[in-house]
Design a protein around this motif. Structure first.
Motif, PDB file in Angstrom:
ATOM      1  N   LEU A 220       0.831  -1.210   0.000  1.00 27.06           N
ATOM      2  CA  LEU A 220       0.000   0.000   0.000  1.00 27.06           C
ATOM      3  C   LEU A 220       0.863   1.257   0.000  1.00 27.06           C
ATOM      4  CD1 LEU A 220      -2.864  -1.013   2.457  1.00 27.06           C
ATOM      5  CD2 LEU A 220      -2.914  -0.963  -0.038  1.00 27.06           C
ATOM      6  N   VAL A 223       1.925   1.720  -3.568  1.00 28.99           N
ATOM      7  CA  VAL A 223       0.801   2.251  -4.355  1.00 28.99           C
ATOM      8  C   VAL A 223       0.652   3.746  -4.098  1.00 28.99           C
ATOM      9  CG1 VAL A 223      -1.705   2.222  -4.647  1.00 28.99           C
ATOM     10  CG2 VAL A 223      -0.443   0.074  -4.490  1.00 28.99           C
ATOM     11  N   MET A 224       0.720   4.135  -2.834  1.00 30.08           N
ATOM     12  CA  MET A 224       0.557   5.545  -2.451  1.00 30.08           C
ATOM     13  C   MET A 224       1.639   6.413  -3.081  1.00 30.08           C
ATOM     14  SD  MET A 224       0.487   7.149   1.398  1.00 30.08           S
ATOM     15  CE  MET A 224       2.165   6.552   1.732  1.00 30.08           C
ATOM     16  N   TYR A 227       1.643   7.452  -6.917  1.00 23.05           N
ATOM     17  CA  TYR A 227       0.782   8.528  -7.433  1.00 23.05           C
ATOM     18  C   TYR A 227       1.647   9.758  -7.702  1.00 23.05           C
ATOM     19  CZ  TYR A 227      -3.168  11.703  -7.914  1.00 23.05           C
ATOM     20  OH  TYR A 227      -4.068  12.625  -8.401  1.00 23.05           O
ATOM     21  N   ASN A 236       2.762  11.311   4.655  1.00 28.20           N
ATOM     22  CA  ASN A 236       1.945  10.325   3.951  1.00 28.20           C
ATOM     23  C   ASN A 236       2.280   8.942   4.509  1.00 28.20           C
ATOM     24  OD1 ASN A 236       0.904  12.283   1.869  1.00 28.20           O
ATOM     25  ND2 ASN A 236       3.088  12.383   1.409  1.00 28.20           N
ATOM     26  N   ILE A 252      -4.801   4.208   4.123  1.00 25.42           N
ATOM     27  CA  ILE A 252      -3.817   5.041   3.414  1.00 25.42           C
ATOM     28  C   ILE A 252      -4.172   6.494   3.682  1.00 25.42           C
ATOM     29  CG2 ILE A 252      -2.802   5.616   1.175  1.00 25.42           C
ATOM     30  CD1 ILE A 252      -3.852   2.919   0.146  1.00 25.42           C
ATOM     31  N   LYS A 265      -8.168   9.691  -4.925  1.00 26.23           N
ATOM     32  CA  LYS A 265      -8.992   8.695  -4.221  1.00 26.23           C
ATOM     33  C   LYS A 265      -9.321   7.521  -5.131  1.00 26.23           C
ATOM     34  CE  LYS A 265     -12.948   8.476  -1.087  1.00 26.23           C
ATOM     35  NZ  LYS A 265     -12.143   8.306   0.132  1.00 26.23           N
ATOM     36  N   TYR A 267      -7.678   6.606  -7.783  1.00 33.64           N
ATOM     37  CA  TYR A 267      -6.423   5.927  -8.100  1.00 33.64           C
ATOM     38  C   TYR A 267      -6.063   4.932  -7.000  1.00 33.64           C
ATOM     39  CZ  TYR A 267      -1.430   5.251  -9.011  1.00 33.64           C
ATOM     40  OH  TYR A 267      -0.193   4.691  -9.240  1.00 33.64           O
ATOM     41  N   LEU A 268      -6.164   5.362  -5.756  1.00 32.37           N
ATOM     42  CA  LEU A 268      -5.807   4.489  -4.637  1.00 32.37           C
ATOM     43  C   LEU A 268      -6.753   3.294  -4.529  1.00 32.37           C
ATOM     44  CD1 LEU A 268      -4.921   7.087  -1.844  1.00 32.37           C
ATOM     45  CD2 LEU A 268      -3.345   5.761  -3.252  1.00 32.37           C
ATOM     46  N   ASN A 269      -8.037   3.534  -4.689  1.00 33.20           N
ATOM     47  CA  ASN A 269      -9.012   2.438  -4.612  1.00 33.20           C
ATOM     48  C   ASN A 269      -8.716   1.347  -5.641  1.00 33.20           C
ATOM     49  OD1 ASN A 269     -10.647   3.330  -2.481  1.00 33.20           O
ATOM     50  ND2 ASN A 269     -11.869   4.630  -3.821  1.00 33.20           N
ATOM     51  N   ASN A 271      -5.874   0.826  -7.605  1.00 33.41           N
ATOM     52  CA  ASN A 271      -4.537   0.215  -7.594  1.00 33.41           C
ATOM     53  C   ASN A 271      -4.267  -0.587  -6.327  1.00 33.41           C
ATOM     54  OD1 ASN A 271      -2.716   1.240 -10.036  1.00 33.41           O
ATOM     55  ND2 ASN A 271      -4.174   2.848  -9.491  1.00 33.41           N
ATOM     56  N   ALA A 272      -4.844  -0.189  -5.197  1.00 30.09           N
ATOM     57  CA  ALA A 272      -4.650  -0.952  -3.965  1.00 30.09           C
ATOM     58  C   ALA A 272      -5.231  -2.356  -4.115  1.00 30.09           C
ATOM     59  CB  ALA A 272      -5.304  -0.232  -2.798  1.00 30.09           C
TER      60      ALA A 272
END
Length: 296
Positions: A220, A223-224, A227, A236, A252, A265, A267-269, A271-272
């Motif tokens: 995670l 992933v963060m 971005y 972060n 995250i 938001k 993107y994170l959903n 790719n996570a």
């Protein structure tokens, strides 16, 4: 009129009737003549009123353009500028209407008497509008939001398009126009998401209790940090938010510019989920396990 000395009584009556007819005819002719004169005079007044209205409207538009240019050159907020424009526009047209009534011969002092005597009734009838007007002034003074800010109030959210005398116009994310009463806005809970230039994106992800927690946090984090618009100077992190009933909830917490909030938001959903599944880490969903125990 010549009357013979030897005229009979009938001839005298006939002559008298003729005189009365002539008098009536003269009165009718004078009445018609007066009405025509009055009609012409009133028609000329109407023409003059129409011309004054056209000229007055032209002057008002020019005046408002001059005011708008002066406000644009100053440091006054855009919302205040639009509010002043709306207020001056109404005042100018009220003055124009009074001038037109005066030109038509209507006593303009009666307007003041009517307003004075009906002030209480008008105030009660337009209580909501007066509240909205006062709310608009408070908004412009306190500045809880500006044109272009993304706000939420009363379950409605959107970008502020315009602040008028009575209402504030919003454009929602799905492009719907919403008008919120200024009185309600100034007296209710209001969230301004654009007050500051940055926002923290919080995305919660649950992982199974049997999975490697450190490995999940590392994925995670990757992933963060992948971005591109992340604010690297901010804190972060990925934290263990809580131990849930069926999973360990990780969160995250990433800082981005306010304009990039929704993009980050989403993107994170996406790719996570993809990266965790590729690593063989399970994202559990709520389920109930029933165990049957056989008694002998």
């Amino acid at each position: 009129m010549f009357i013979p000395a030897n005229a009979t009584e009938k001839e005298l009556e006939s002559l008298q009737q003729s005189v009365e007819v002539i008098k009536d005819t003269d009165k009718m002719g004078k009445f018609v003549s007066d009405m025509i004169d009055k009609g012409i005079a009133f028609g000329l007044k109407l023409v003059a009123v129409f011309i004054i209205f056209i000229i007055g409207r032209f002057i008002i538009k020019k005046f408002l353009k001059i005011v708008d240019r002066a406000l644009q050159k100053s440091s006054i907020d855009e919302g205040v500028s639009k509010f002043l424009h709306s207020t001056l526009n109404i005042i100018c047209y009220i003055v124009l209407v009074v001038i037109l009534c005066s030109k038509l011969g209507i006593d303009t002092t009666s307007f003041a008497a009517i307003l004075a005597s009906g002030g209480l009734a008008i105030g009660l009838a337009f209580e909501g509008s007066l509240s909205n007007f006062a709310g608009g002034i408070l908004i412009l003074i306190m500045k809880p939001f500006r044109i272009g800010d993304y706000i939420e109030s009363g379950g409605v959210s959107g970008v502020v398009e315009k602040i008028d005398i009575f209402y504030t116009s919003l454009i929602t994310v799905d492009n719907k126009a919403v008008k919120l009463p200024n009185g309600t806005l100034s007296n209710s809970v209001l969230t301004n998401y654009s007050m500051y230039g940055k926002r923290r994106v919080d995305v919660q992800v649950g992982v199974h209790y049997d999975d490697d927690l450190k490995k999940a946090k590392k994925i995670l984090n990757e992933v963060m940090n992948s971005y591109k618009k992340i604010m690297s100077e901010e804190e972060n992190i990925v934290v263990v938010k809580e131990l849930g009933e069926s999973c360990v909830n990780l969160e995250i917490r990433m800082w981005v510019a306010t304009a990039d909030y929704w993009d980050a938001k989403f993107y994170l959903n996406e790719n996570a989920k993809e990266k965790l599944e590729e690593a063989g880490i399970t994202i559990p969903y709520n389920q109930l396990d029933v165990h049957l125990i056989e008694h002998k």
